[in-house]
Design an enzyme around this catalytic site. Sequence first.
Site, PDB file in Angstrom:
ATOM      1  N   ILE A 154       2.066 -20.046   6.451  1.00  0.00           N
ATOM      2  CA  ILE A 154       3.022 -20.691   5.544  1.00  0.00           C
ATOM      3  C   ILE A 154       2.904 -20.068   4.161  1.00  0.00           C
ATOM      4  CG2 ILE A 154       3.788 -22.882   4.536  1.00  0.00           C
ATOM      5  CD1 ILE A 154       2.410 -24.307   6.877  1.00  0.00           C
ATOM      6  N   HIS A 199       0.816  -1.220   0.000  1.00  0.00           N
ATOM      7  CA  HIS A 199       0.000   0.000   0.000  1.00  0.00           C
ATOM      8  C   HIS A 199       0.851   1.272   0.000  1.00  0.00           C
ATOM      9  CE1 HIS A 199      -4.093  -1.910   0.937  1.00  0.00           C
ATOM     10  NE2 HIS A 199      -3.250  -2.898   0.674  1.00  0.00           N
ATOM     11  N   ASP A 200       2.088   1.183   0.487  1.00  0.00           N
ATOM     12  CA  ASP A 200       3.005   2.317   0.332  1.00  0.00           C
ATOM     13  C   ASP A 200       3.475   2.401  -1.119  1.00  0.00           C
ATOM     14  OD1 ASP A 200       4.644   4.508   1.038  1.00  0.00           O
ATOM     15  OD2 ASP A 200       6.364   3.195   1.446  1.00  0.00           O
ATOM     16  N   SER A 211       5.562   7.237   2.380  1.00  0.00           N
ATOM     17  CA  SER A 211       4.515   8.264   2.541  1.00  0.00           C
ATOM     18  C   SER A 211       3.382   7.781   3.442  1.00  0.00           C
ATOM     19  CB  SER A 211       3.961   8.674   1.171  1.00  0.00           C
ATOM     20  OG  SER A 211       3.317   7.591   0.536  1.00  0.00           O
ATOM     21  N   HIS A 219      -1.212 -13.216  -0.617  1.00  0.00           N
ATOM     22  CA  HIS A 219      -2.465 -13.587   0.057  1.00  0.00           C
ATOM     23  C   HIS A 219      -2.437 -15.014   0.586  1.00  0.00           C
ATOM     24  CE1 HIS A 219      -5.180 -10.140  -1.650  1.00  0.00           C
ATOM     25  NE2 HIS A 219      -4.241  -9.707  -0.823  1.00  0.00           N
ATOM     26  N   SER A 220      -1.315 -15.722   0.400  1.00  0.00           N
ATOM     27  CA  SER A 220      -1.123 -17.024   1.050  1.00  0.00           C
ATOM     28  C   SER A 220      -0.740 -16.874   2.519  1.00  0.00           C
ATOM     29  CB  SER A 220      -0.020 -17.807   0.324  1.00  0.00           C
ATOM     30  OG  SER A 220       0.212 -19.036   0.954  1.00  0.00           O
ATOM     31  N   ASP A 225       2.852 -20.766   0.866  1.00  0.00           N
ATOM     32  CA  ASP A 225       2.695 -21.928  -0.004  1.00  0.00           C
ATOM     33  C   ASP A 225       1.666 -21.607  -1.079  1.00  0.00           C
ATOM     34  OD1 ASP A 225       0.294 -21.869   1.308  1.00  0.00           O
ATOM     35  OD2 ASP A 225       0.595 -23.736   2.404  1.00  0.00           O
ATOM     36  N   GLY A 263       5.370   6.231  -4.717  1.00  0.00           N
ATOM     37  CA  GLY A 263       5.662   4.798  -4.652  1.00  0.00           C
ATOM     38  C   GLY A 263       6.224   4.394  -3.301  1.00  0.00           C
ATOM     39  N   THR A 281      -3.615 -22.139   5.335  1.00  0.00           N
ATOM     40  CA  THR A 281      -2.260 -22.128   5.897  1.00  0.00           C
ATOM     41  C   THR A 281      -1.708 -20.700   5.948  1.00  0.00           C
ATOM     42  OG1 THR A 281      -1.391 -22.535   3.670  1.00  0.00           O
ATOM     43  CG2 THR A 281      -1.708 -24.473   5.087  1.00  0.00           C
TER      44      THR A 281
END
Length: 351
Positions: A205, A53-54, A76, A182-183, A207, A72, A202
Amino acid sequence: VAVEKRATCSNGKTVSASSCCAWFNVLSDIQENLFNGGQCGAEAHESIRLVFHDSIAISPAMEAAGQFGGGGADGSIMIFDEIETNFHPNIGLDEIVRLQKPFVQKHGVTPGDFIAFAGAVALSNCPGAPQMNFFTGRAPATQAAPDGLVPEPFHTVDQIIDRVGDAGEFDELELVWMLSAHSIAAANDVDPTTQGLPFDSTPGIFDSQFFVETQLAGTGFPASANNQGEVTSPLAGEMRLQSDFLIARDARTACEWQSFVNNQSKLVSDFQFIFLALTQLGQDPTVMTDCSDVIPISKPAPANTPGFSFFPAGKTMADVEQACAETPFPTLSTLPGPQTSVARIQPPPGA
Ligand code: HEM
Ligand SMILES: [Ca+2]
Ligand SMILES: [Ca+2]
């Protein structure tokens, strides 16, 4: 330009430049006092989300139209946190910014460098993660990023592909690579009634289960229904974002999504590459210092998940909503036993 030689720090470790040595103190401090002794828990997950998000808040398209498009990976989101953490997609990040700020002040590093460092160290705490890179040299941001540059789970695939394309000339395959994060993730604010709902079974982890489980037919919501940006998930306790559901099934991205199933080495190398690229958005990599030697060797995936994907208990190939037209879904075994519920992630105290 003077090229710094490899240097040996007071702890005996060798680094590419003497300026990297100071980061060992930051490392031991955050491992102990931010990540609870090197855990891949809520603070680690939020530190990884903070990097995105930064960094993604940069828009060459806005600059071309004569507007400031954000800096970027410039810190910020911490320097102008009163502005940026109030942007809708940044909901909940005020918490990790508040937890990180004292370390930035104590160690006298820039917010941009610290956010990238904490993200890399956080990943190294998650078994199965790549060996993470870390470069220093981000000057403090002088302006807040504008609103509207961070993807939302209710955006269309077109909107999200366009946004990452603008931010860093990333293509739709690279979008899939970055979503591997998102794992090791959970949602605290998508469902206002329940915090810590993981995106895969998981969440501690790194994965490919996220890529398997997002491909299974949804059966219900983990808590309340009809939240914006959420669709049904296949497992009790699991949260599924609408954006992940759609990107897993879009003709432009579905085969890349499936490519990570049963392929830990591809997962690791693609994410290692894309995470570094995110942390360098808006920066000139040729003038940054490579301090990757400071980042711990990532923990290996645990012995019971040797880089292979599985169907959660009670799920089989019949539950797969095949979306890749070119290649069949890999054959996986099903974990034994009755269907289980995915456990919630404990939020940090005071969250
Ligand atoms: C591109 C589209 C993306 C969308 C729409 C999206 C959306 C979301 C949403 C809605 C959440 C839940 C926030 C909450 O309610 O607490 C979340 C969590 C998270 N996201 Fe993403 N995300 C995207 C990409 C990424 C990328 C590229 C990364 C990192 C490289 C990332 C890392 C994370 C992590 C680690 C969490 C878990 C945070 C926690 O457990 O507290 N996301 N994301
Ligand atoms: Ca920024
Ligand atoms: Ca996982």
